[in-house]
Design a protein around this motif. Structure first.
Motif, PDB file in Angstrom:
ATOM      1  N   SER A  62      96.733  -1.895  64.203  1.00 43.21           N
ATOM      2  CA  SER A  62      97.457  -0.774  63.604  1.00 43.21           C
ATOM      3  C   SER A  62      96.480   0.349  63.326  1.00 43.21           C
ATOM      4  O   SER A  62      95.644   0.259  62.430  1.00 43.21           O
ATOM      5  CB  SER A  62      98.133  -1.218  62.300  1.00 43.21           C
ATOM      6  OG  SER A  62      98.804  -0.132  61.711  1.00 43.21           O
ATOM      7  N   ARG A  63      96.573   1.400  64.144  1.00 39.92           N
ATOM      8  CA  ARG A  63      95.685   2.543  63.946  1.00 39.92           C
ATOM      9  C   ARG A  63      96.226   3.428  62.834  1.00 39.92           C
ATOM     10  O   ARG A  63      97.437   3.559  62.670  1.00 39.92           O
ATOM     11  CB  ARG A  63      95.581   3.343  65.252  1.00 39.92           C
ATOM     12  CG  ARG A  63      94.840   2.591  66.362  1.00 39.92           C
ATOM     13  CD  ARG A  63      95.049   3.238  67.705  1.00 39.92           C
ATOM     14  NE  ARG A  63      96.437   3.078  68.146  1.00 39.92           N
ATOM     15  CZ  ARG A  63      96.892   3.510  69.323  1.00 39.92           C
ATOM     16  NH1 ARG A  63      96.087   4.139  70.153  1.00 39.92           N
ATOM     17  NH2 ARG A  63      98.159   3.330  69.653  1.00 39.92           N
ATOM     18  N   ASP A  64      95.332   4.005  62.088  1.00 37.58           N
ATOM     19  CA  ASP A  64      95.736   4.847  60.956  1.00 37.58           C
ATOM     20  C   ASP A  64      96.673   5.953  61.425  1.00 37.58           C
ATOM     21  O   ASP A  64      96.380   6.680  62.381  1.00 37.58           O
ATOM     22  CB  ASP A  64      94.508   5.474  60.287  1.00 37.58           C
ATOM     23  CG  ASP A  64      93.650   4.423  59.599  1.00 37.58           C
ATOM     24  OD1 ASP A  64      94.195   3.338  59.311  1.00 37.58           O
ATOM     25  OD2 ASP A  64      92.459   4.687  59.377  1.00 37.58           O
TER      26      ASP A  64
ATOM     27  N   ASN B 267      99.460   5.771  62.901  1.00 41.07           N
ATOM     28  CA  ASN B 267     100.311   5.484  64.055  1.00 41.07           C
ATOM     29  C   ASN B 267     101.487   4.618  63.605  1.00 41.07           C
ATOM     30  O   ASN B 267     101.338   3.424  63.359  1.00 41.07           O
ATOM     31  CB  ASN B 267      99.511   4.773  65.150  1.00 41.07           C
ATOM     32  CG  ASN B 267     100.290   4.682  66.457  1.00 41.07           C
ATOM     33  OD1 ASN B 267     101.415   4.207  66.475  1.00 41.07           O
ATOM     34  ND2 ASN B 267      99.667   5.151  67.532  1.00 41.07           N
ATOM     35  N   SER B 268     102.653   5.235  63.492  1.00 40.23           N
ATOM     36  CA  SER B 268     103.830   4.524  62.977  1.00 40.23           C
ATOM     37  C   SER B 268     104.253   3.395  63.896  1.00 40.23           C
ATOM     38  O   SER B 268     104.684   2.331  63.433  1.00 40.23           O
ATOM     39  CB  SER B 268     104.991   5.507  62.799  1.00 40.23           C
ATOM     40  OG  SER B 268     104.652   6.526  61.889  1.00 40.23           O
TER      41      SER B 268
ATOM     42  N   ASP C 263     102.398   1.535  65.966  1.00 37.41           N
ATOM     43  CA  ASP C 263     101.496   0.390  65.785  1.00 37.41           C
ATOM     44  C   ASP C 263     101.805  -0.341  64.482  1.00 37.41           C
ATOM     45  O   ASP C 263     101.778  -1.579  64.422  1.00 37.41           O
ATOM     46  CB  ASP C 263     100.037   0.865  65.769  1.00 37.41           C
ATOM     47  CG  ASP C 263      99.541   1.230  67.164  1.00 37.41           C
ATOM     48  OD1 ASP C 263     100.193   0.815  68.136  1.00 37.41           O
ATOM     49  OD2 ASP C 263      98.522   1.925  67.266  1.00 37.41           O
ATOM     50  N   SER C 264     102.101   0.424  63.447  1.00 37.23           N
ATOM     51  CA  SER C 264     102.401  -0.183  62.143  1.00 37.23           C
ATOM     52  C   SER C 264     103.660  -1.042  62.217  1.00 37.23           C
ATOM     53  O   SER C 264     103.725  -2.129  61.627  1.00 37.23           O
ATOM     54  CB  SER C 264     102.583   0.905  61.084  1.00 37.23           C
ATOM     55  OG  SER C 264     101.384   1.637  60.914  1.00 37.23           O
TER      56      SER C 264
ATOM     57  N   THR D 206     102.834  -4.260  64.068  1.00 36.65           N
ATOM     58  CA  THR D 206     102.051  -5.129  63.186  1.00 36.65           C
ATOM     59  C   THR D 206     102.947  -5.778  62.136  1.00 36.65           C
ATOM     60  O   THR D 206     102.823  -6.973  61.835  1.00 36.65           O
ATOM     61  CB  THR D 206     100.938  -4.323  62.498  1.00 36.65           C
ATOM     62  OG1 THR D 206     100.087  -3.746  63.492  1.00 36.65           O
ATOM     63  CG2 THR D 206     100.102  -5.214  61.585  1.00 36.65           C
ATOM     64  N   LEU D 207     103.874  -4.978  61.599  1.00 37.19           N
ATOM     65  CA  LEU D 207     104.805  -5.501  60.599  1.00 37.19           C
ATOM     66  C   LEU D 207     105.692  -6.595  61.205  1.00 37.19           C
ATOM     67  O   LEU D 207     105.894  -7.657  60.591  1.00 37.19           O
ATOM     68  CB  LEU D 207     105.675  -4.364  60.058  1.00 37.19           C
ATOM     69  CG  LEU D 207     106.791  -4.776  59.087  1.00 37.19           C
ATOM     70  CD1 LEU D 207     106.210  -5.439  57.841  1.00 37.19           C
ATOM     71  CD2 LEU D 207     107.641  -3.560  58.704  1.00 37.19           C
TER      72      LEU D 207
END
Length: 221
Positions: free
Chosen positions: A117-119, A121-122, A124-125, A128-129
């Motif tokens: 998850s890159r800062d 980056n929705s 990626d988030s 990851t979630l």
């Protein structure tokens, strides 16, 4: 008195339909007229024979009806037993299929690595979630994250790829879409939702996804 009238009087007497005053007079005739007595006895015999035959027919009909009902009960009992057996067999098969697909889902999940998850980056988030929620069997939360990620990807792919940078973004989005599909397939498998999982696996197997070969392997098991 005609023969018809005479026979009608005899019938009335035999079935008890003759009025009392006529009955008394008729019985007086019977005592005095031997021929009339013979006719009455003959008609009584015929009536009793007809009644007996009718009764036998009624009893035969009743017996036939009872026999049909007994056969029907046997058929219903057999059908119910057969249906119950089929349900048990199918239930057992379904449980085995469910357990098998769960095991495959668990194995596939252990082969995955946590998405980076890159800062800021929705997308990626969200991936990851979804991964984290599947890990703790929170499948509803994982599904919500995957739906949101899929919508975000589809919105991005609607933007025309007019230059090299936009084409690169499209390629990344398609790769993320493959990841969404694979995470969803794993989630379905881990839940034992065999049919829905296989439908998605078929779609993955027919695509350019990096997971297509793995999907084909699962489908032929």
């Amino acid at each position: 008195m005609t023969d018809i009238e005479r026979n009608n009087r005899i019938d009335e007497y035999l079935i008890g339909a003759m009025p009392e005053d006529e009955k008394a007079a008729f019985e007086k005739e019977l005592r005095e007229d031997e021929t009339l007595r013979g006719e009455v006895e003959a008609q009584r015999t015929i009536a009793e024979a007809v009644q007996t035959a009718h009764l036998k027919n009624m009893l035969a009909d009743v017996e036939a009806d009872l026999q049909r009902k007994r056969i029907l009960r046997r058929v219903i009992t057999w059908t119910s037993s057969a249906a119950a057996s089929i349900v048990i067999i199918l239930s057992g098969y379904s449980i085995r299929q469910s357990n098998a697909i769960k095991a495959i889902g668990d194995m596939c999940f252990t082969e995955l690595t946590l998405p980076v998850s890159r800062d800021g980056n929705s997308l990626d988030s969200l991936l990851t979630l979804a991964f984290s929620q599947i890990a703790v069997n929170e499948y509803s939360a994982a599904a919500s994250a995957l739906v949101e990620a899929r919508l975000m990807i589809e919105d991005g792919l609607r933007v025309p790829a007019a230059d090299e940078e936009s084409r690169y973004r499209h390629a990344l989005l398609r790769r993320h879409l493959y990841e969404v599909d694979w995470l969803e397939a794993i989630s379905l498998m881990k839940q034992g939702r065999d049919r829905k999982a296989r439908r998605l696996l078929n779609s993955i197997a027919d695509s350019q996804s990096p997971y297509s070969e793995k999907a084909r392997e699962i489908l032929i098991r």
